[in-house]
Each structure stands twice: as structure tokens, then as C-alpha cells.
Write a protein that holds these residues in place. Sequence first.
Motif, mmCIF file in Angstrom:
data_model
loop_
_atom_site.group_PDB
_atom_site.id
_atom_site.type_symbol
_atom_site.label_atom_id
_atom_site.label_comp_id
_atom_site.label_asym_id
_atom_site.label_seq_id
_atom_site.Cartn_x
_atom_site.Cartn_y
_atom_site.Cartn_z
ATOM 1 N N ASP A 154 -5.208 10.049 1.055
ATOM 2 C CA ASP A 154 -3.969 9.464 1.570
ATOM 3 C C ASP A 154 -2.832 9.684 0.573
ATOM 4 O O ASP A 154 -1.968 8.849 0.379
ATOM 5 C CB ASP A 154 -4.140 7.985 1.902
ATOM 6 C CG ASP A 154 -4.525 7.132 0.702
ATOM 7 O OD1 ASP A 154 -4.549 7.654 -0.423
ATOM 8 O OD2 ASP A 154 -4.805 5.930 0.907
ATOM 9 N N VAL A 212 1.062 6.740 3.794
ATOM 10 C CA VAL A 212 0.230 5.708 4.411
ATOM 11 C C VAL A 212 1.109 4.976 5.426
ATOM 12 O O VAL A 212 2.272 4.665 5.147
ATOM 13 C CB VAL A 212 -0.363 4.715 3.387
ATOM 14 C CG1 VAL A 212 -1.279 5.429 2.425
ATOM 15 C CG2 VAL A 212 0.715 3.969 2.617
ATOM 16 N N ARG A 228 -8.806 0.036 -1.603
ATOM 17 C CA ARG A 228 -9.205 1.105 -0.696
ATOM 18 C C ARG A 228 -10.725 1.186 -0.602
ATOM 19 O O ARG A 228 -11.436 0.998 -1.591
ATOM 20 C CB ARG A 228 -8.648 2.445 -1.165
ATOM 21 C CG ARG A 228 -7.152 2.639 -0.956
ATOM 22 C CD ARG A 228 -6.666 3.827 -1.739
ATOM 23 N NE ARG A 228 -5.355 4.300 -1.334
ATOM 24 C CZ ARG A 228 -4.203 3.797 -1.759
ATOM 25 N NH1 ARG A 228 -4.210 2.776 -2.615
ATOM 26 N NH2 ARG A 228 -3.057 4.304 -1.347
ATOM 27 N N ASN A 270 -13.447 6.160 2.428
ATOM 28 C CA ASN A 270 -12.300 6.819 3.057
ATOM 29 C C ASN A 270 -12.392 8.339 3.020
ATOM 30 O O ASN A 270 -12.854 8.903 2.015
ATOM 31 C CB ASN A 270 -11.007 6.378 2.362
ATOM 32 C CG ASN A 270 -10.552 5.007 2.806
ATOM 33 O OD1 ASN A 270 -10.868 4.553 3.906
ATOM 34 N ND2 ASN A 270 -9.780 4.339 1.970
ATOM 35 N N ALA A 287 -8.637 -0.425 3.996
ATOM 36 C CA ALA A 287 -8.459 -1.176 2.757
ATOM 37 C C ALA A 287 -8.730 -2.643 3.058
ATOM 38 O O ALA A 287 -8.578 -3.095 4.197
ATOM 39 C CB ALA A 287 -7.049 -0.990 2.207
ATOM 40 N N THR A 323 -6.158 11.539 -3.667
ATOM 41 C CA THR A 323 -6.959 10.939 -2.606
ATOM 42 C C THR A 323 -6.615 11.569 -1.262
ATOM 43 O O THR A 323 -5.703 12.400 -1.159
ATOM 44 C CB THR A 323 -6.716 9.423 -2.520
ATOM 45 O OG1 THR A 323 -5.377 9.196 -2.048
ATOM 46 C CG2 THR A 323 -6.895 8.762 -3.874
ATOM 47 N N LEU A 340 0.862 -1.188 0.000
ATOM 48 C CA LEU A 340 0.000 0.000 0.000
ATOM 49 C C LEU A 340 0.896 1.236 0.000
ATOM 50 O O LEU A 340 1.778 1.372 0.856
ATOM 51 C CB LEU A 340 -0.915 0.009 1.230
ATOM 52 C CG LEU A 340 -2.182 0.864 1.134
ATOM 53 C CD1 LEU A 340 -3.132 0.316 0.061
ATOM 54 C CD2 LEU A 340 -2.901 0.941 2.469
ATOM 55 N N GLY A 370 -3.830 7.640 6.739
ATOM 56 C CA GLY A 370 -3.564 8.280 5.461
ATOM 57 C C GLY A 370 -3.421 9.777 5.645
ATOM 58 O O GLY A 370 -4.252 10.402 6.312
ATOM 59 N N HIS A 404 -8.138 5.433 7.580
ATOM 60 C CA HIS A 404 -8.550 4.869 6.308
ATOM 61 C C HIS A 404 -8.692 3.356 6.436
ATOM 62 O O HIS A 404 -8.230 2.757 7.407
ATOM 63 C CB HIS A 404 -7.524 5.195 5.220
ATOM 64 C CG HIS A 404 -7.490 6.634 4.822
ATOM 65 N ND1 HIS A 404 -7.084 7.637 5.678
ATOM 66 C CD2 HIS A 404 -7.804 7.244 3.649
ATOM 67 C CE1 HIS A 404 -7.153 8.809 5.052
ATOM 68 N NE2 HIS A 404 -7.590 8.595 3.823
#
Length: 315
Positions: A145, A149, A188, A192, A178, A143, A137, A167, A176
Motif C-alpha cells: 500500500d 490508502v 496493518r 496484506n 488494519a 509495502t 493511516l 491499498g 488490505h
Amino acid sequence: MGEYARVPELDVADAETLLEPDDSGEGNWVGAPCVHRYDGDAYLAVRERTSEARGSGVRIFEYEAGNGGDLREVAAVSADELGVESVERPAMATDPGTGDLRLYLPVDRGTGDWRIVSLAPAADPTEFDSTTARTVLAPREGTTDRATVKDPHVVALGGRLHMFYSGHDGASEQAHLATSTDGETWTRSPANPVFERGGWHDHHTRVSCVLPAPDAPVWQVFYEGSGRADYGRTWNLRTGMAVARDFETIREASARGPTYWADTTDRRVGVDTLTACRYLDALDRGDEWELFFEVARDDGAFELRRARVDVGTKR
């Protein structure tokens, strides 16, 4: 009327010290614990840090609750072995498909390039191999994030792995989520951030631990945060609690202020005080939880403490 998913009573000051840093003063930390039960044994992974070396590595112990919490080191992964500048909070999980043990580590590859790597799954923590680390990740442009991360907490549920992580959107961190079916490829959540900054934690907000409530069909979510005006707002974090019917809908339960914080000399929580209590994780022992958390001391260093709290059903 019953009270459900109530906040466990925890005396942070009275909790037992499990590990101490090698030196005193701010920036010398031991903690960021992850505790996980695997193949009948409990394992405790901790991050070590100094003011000069930052997160120098992670040590994994076999943990026995008796005799004050006996620790036997079984594995270690260093930042040097990984070829990175720093390592933060580890996360362990049992792969629901293969039954293997997985280890996830947030690493800084340099100048704040934080991402989460996974080591090859193993049948035993002694088999973890730092040379197998690969990114699973990374920040994503456009986004919430997009900057970093890090700091994963992984829960296995319904044949999937669910990773809560921090994030950073360029302003601060938010919680966040995932998910993955194989532990390697992560998707994801469209929801989020699943828990946003706000109130007393209007700067950093991140999930530290998620547990099923013993007395209600909800999840109890421990999180930590800081305010924009707080001293050391990126690391001087206190712990609060929230509840969730699902992992994408988390509701604040500590809106008035943090639930747990360090009882340092000034004995108050304020914007100019060092009262960090963070990275809480737990072993579920039926009518009680065994909590592990990193706490600020009067000398400015952070140590790892543990405590047992009653969570028996109440209706």
C-alpha cells in the motif's frame, strides 16, 4: 445437501433510486454509501462528486426505512473544510471502548496523495468537527500500500475495530486490513493484501462490505473489481462476493465473473461497457438485508440505489 452463504438475489435495475447527482454525464456521482446503526438510529453517509470538483464532500443522513427510505440530513463535511482536493467513501463505526461514533474519510491532499483521516469521536453525528481531522493511516514505503490508502470499511468485533481499505502498490488497488483498539492507532495485518487482484478483477480489487452469514459460521464479503482491459478500470467497478472464516483469509465465490452490475443500455458486461455497481453496504434486518450501492446510469452518471434482499436461513 444444504447451500450456505449463498449470494442474495438482487435485481440492480429494479432497485429504488434513493439519491441522484445534480448533473448528468460521466464524473457526476452520488453514492459511495456507508450505512451504520448507532444508538438505536440508522445513519447513511454518502459522497458527492462532480466532473469538475471531484469528491466535494460527504453528507450524513438519519435514515428511516419506511415511506420509501426517508432521509434527514444531520451533518456534512466538505473537502474545502478539510483543506483537501477530494473526499471519497466515508466509514462510520461505533467505538467498542467508549461507545462514541467515529467517522473515517479518505482524502486526497493533492496530486493523488490519498490517506485516511479520522474526525474526533462524537456522541452524535451532528457533533462531527472537520477541524479535528487527523491522519490515521497513510501509505508506507516498501509495502503493497505504498502509493495510496483509501475507501475504508470498518467492522467492530471482539473489542477491536477492523478496517478494510484499498491499498495501491503502484500498479493498482488490492484489499488490505488494519486493526485498532482505540480507533486512532492502526496496525496493518501481516497477511496484506488480504484479498488480491486476479481473474475478472485482475486490476482493482477492494472490499466494500463484510457481514456475518445468516446460515453458516463464515463472513460474507462483498468486494468490487475491474480487469486490466476494462473501460474506466479505476472506477468502472462491478461487485462480487467472497467468504471468509476470518478477516485475513478471504476465499473467492465469484470466480466466473461479477455478481452484480448495472443494467445499462447495452445489457452486457464487457471490457468496453459502463456497468458499474460498486460501494455496496448493508443494514442487517434479520431475515433480510437492506442494500445500498452506487450504480451507473445510461447517461454515464452514477446514482445511489437501495434494495431489500431475502437472506433467511437455508439448510
